[in-house]
Every structure is written in structure tokens, then in C-alpha cells.
Design a protein around this motif. Structure first.
Motif, PDB file in Angstrom:
ATOM      1  N   GLN A 195       0.830  -1.206   0.000  1.00 12.47           N
ATOM      2  CA  GLN A 195       0.000   0.000   0.000  1.00 12.47           C
ATOM      3  C   GLN A 195       0.867   1.260   0.000  1.00 12.47           C
ATOM      4  O   GLN A 195       0.559   2.240  -0.689  1.00 12.47           O
ATOM      5  CB  GLN A 195      -0.927  -0.009   1.217  1.00 12.47           C
ATOM      6  N   LYS A 198       2.364   1.667  -3.443  1.00 14.48           N
ATOM      7  CA  LYS A 198       1.325   2.099  -4.379  1.00 14.48           C
ATOM      8  C   LYS A 198       1.026   3.579  -4.213  1.00 14.48           C
ATOM      9  O   LYS A 198       0.677   4.275  -5.181  1.00 14.48           O
ATOM     10  CB  LYS A 198       0.059   1.276  -4.156  1.00 14.48           C
ATOM     11  N   THR A 213       7.942   1.584  -6.432  1.00 15.42           N
ATOM     12  CA  THR A 213       6.860   0.873  -7.122  1.00 15.42           C
ATOM     13  C   THR A 213       7.402   0.142  -8.346  1.00 15.42           C
ATOM     14  O   THR A 213       7.025  -1.005  -8.627  1.00 15.42           O
ATOM     15  CB  THR A 213       5.769   1.857  -7.563  1.00 15.42           C
ATOM     16  N   PRO A 270       5.747  -6.444  -6.218  1.00 15.08           N
ATOM     17  CA  PRO A 270       4.522  -5.655  -6.419  1.00 15.08           C
ATOM     18  C   PRO A 270       4.122  -5.637  -7.881  1.00 15.08           C
ATOM     19  O   PRO A 270       4.969  -5.644  -8.789  1.00 15.08           O
ATOM     20  CB  PRO A 270       4.927  -4.256  -5.932  1.00 15.08           C
ATOM     21  N   SER A 272       2.589  -3.796 -11.055  1.00 16.08           N
ATOM     22  CA  SER A 272       2.519  -2.399 -11.559  1.00 16.08           C
ATOM     23  C   SER A 272       1.073  -1.992 -11.790  1.00 16.08           C
ATOM     24  O   SER A 272       0.248  -2.797 -12.180  1.00 16.08           O
ATOM     25  CB  SER A 272       3.322  -2.281 -12.846  1.00 16.08           C
TER      26      SER A 272
END
Length: 272
Positions: A195, A198, A213, A270, A272
Motif C-alpha cells: 500500500q 502504491k 513501485t 509488487p 505495476s
């Protein structure tokens, strides 16, 4: 008395009182190792110091009295100071020993469903899983000649207010505690980190290693998540490119912050 098991550092963090929160059900308690033996030892030490103080006082008084009888009161300036100093020093040390033992009598760490409760002296702090931003395990192997004679473990935790806690093997079953905390905390820490990434926040693992990210920024250059791999070997972290096996980062694990989280991100990058 003995090794300090928990230390807290930081600036403005306010400890959370377990009584005002919902820690959930108790999972397991971790008292001080050899608690009864240590309590008995320090109580005995404190009592002996106080008895020694009384003995020094009585001996000094008796010696001074005989000196006064033989040479007059002026001799007190030579005979009284040393026994009096010994009396005060032993008395203060004895009282301090008993006071510290009493204050830390019930030190313990308790694992709950929703967090960790740490009691040290008069302070009691509850760390909920959601407030913890750092988890690290440190292992030190003590060697004699070519043999390993002991393994010391400790856990480092840091909450989002900037305050950090260190829990050492002064407590029984600290290795089990570390494993329990890792299993409960790491999934939450991973989701929270996703989170934060992001939202555009960078996560620092080392001055030359930061998660973004898009990927890992290593020595100022960003590498996409699918182009890097991490491996731990002999207490060192090596990050390399998947295409040409070039080593991008090589550092001792103890110098990397949130190592378990970093390895989890490398294994589950993570999206994208």
C-alpha cells in the motif's frame, strides 16, 4: 540486573497500554530465563551488601571508640571517614540492588493474537501488528577454536512513531517468540508495504538499497522487480540481475533493515 533484554529508543512515540486496546486472546508468555535463580541471586547479593554495610559501621564505630580512648577525639578525623564511606557505599549498592530486582521482578513478553505485550520494570507496552514497520532477527554465533559453543538471538522491532525495541535471549524461548512474531507480522507488514509503495512512498532497506513501485533502486539506479533476484549466503545478502548474473548489491545481512520483508518482496514483487 544482568543483560538488558529490552531497550527502547526513539523520539516522540507513546507506548500503548494493553489495557486500553484489544490484544485478543493470549497465545504464549515468555518470562525471564532462569527467573527464580536470578531473583534469588540478586536478593542474596543485596542482603549481603546491606549486612556488609552494617558490619563496616559497627567495626568502624568499635575501632574509633578504642582510638578515642587512647588518643582523644581528634583521632576521629583519621579513623572515622574510611569506615563511614564503606558503610554508605555498601548500603547504597545493597538498596539499589534490591530496588532494581523488585522493579524488574515480573519482566516478561506476552504474545497475543493482535500483537505483542512487553513489560519491563514499571513500563508496559503493547505493540499491535499494524503499528510495527520493522522486523529483524539478529543471530550471533559464539565460537571457541573451531566449535560453536553458543548462539545468541535477538529481535528488533520498530513502530511507525519511530520508537524501536530490542528483545534478546534474556527471555525463555526467544527463538520460538521470533518465529511466532515473524509468522504473524510478515503478511501484515508485506500488505502494508504494498500500500505504501502504491501510494508512491519509497521503502528504505539500506542507504544504497530502496524499494520503489517500479523496482529496486540500487546505488542510485532503478532495476525492475522482474530483473533482480536475492540470495542470502553466509550471513550476506546478494542481489543480482537475472539476465547476466551480475552482482548489483552485496552486503552483510545485519546492515540491511527489514531483511525478511525485502526477501518477501523479491519473491512476490509488487504488481505495476
Amino acid at each position: 540486573m544482568g543483560n538488558i533484554a529490552i531497550s527502547a529508543t526513539g523520539s516522540s512515540a507513546t507506548p500503548q497500554d494493553a489495557r486500553t486496546l484489544n490484544p485478543g486472546g493470549k497465545v504464549k508468555g515468555y518470562p525471564i530465563r532462569r527467573q527464580n535463580l536470578k531473583h534469588g541471586f540478586w536478593i542474596l547479593t543485596g542482603v549481603l551488601l546491606i549486612l556488609m554495610a552494617l558490619a563496616l559501621l559497627l567495626n568502624g564505630a568499635f575501632t574509633s571508640w578504642h582510638a578515642v580512648q587512647a588518643h582523644g577525639r581528634s583521632v576521629l578525623l583519621r579513623t572515622a571517614p574510611l569506615p563511614l564511606l564503606g558503610f554508605l557505599l555498601a548500603l547504597v549498592m545493597g538498596i539499589l540492588t534490591l530496588s532494581i530486582t523488585s522493579r524488574h521482578w515480573a519482566d516478561h513478553v506476552t504474545l497475543y493474537v493482535n500483537g505483542l505485550n512487553i513489560k519491563q520494570g514499571k513500563q508496559q507496552t503493547f505493540l499491535s501488528w499494524q503499528t510495527i514497520q520493522r522486523f529483524d532477527e539478529r543471530i550471533k554465533v559464539i565460537k571457541f577454536a573451531t566449535s560453536n559453543i553458543a548462539v545468541r538471538s535477538k529481535m528488533l522491532l520498530e513502530i511507525n512513531a519511530g520508537q524501536s525495541y530490542k528483545i534478546t535471549d534474556r527471555f525463555e524461548g526467544v527463538s520460538d517468540l521470533i518465529g511466532q512474531v515473524r509468522n504473524r507480522l510478515l503478511p501484515i507488514l508485506y500488505q502494508t508495504t504494498l500500500q505504501r509503495l502504491k501510494a508512491g512512498e519509497d521503502i528504505l532497506f539500506h542507504p544504497q538499497l530502496t524499494a520503489e513501485t517500479e523496482g529496486l533502486r540500487i546505488h542510485g539506479e532503478t532495476y525492475p522487480w522482474d530483473e533482480v533476484q536475492g540470495r542470502i549466503h553466509r550471513r550476506s545478502l546478494r542481489i543480482r540481475e537475472t539476465t547476466d548474473d551480475q552482482t548489483l548489491f552485496n552486503q552483510k545481512t545485519k546492515k540491511v533493515k527489514n531483511l525478511d520483508l525485502l526477501m518477501t518482496l523479491l519473491e512476490n514483487p509488487p504488481k505495476s
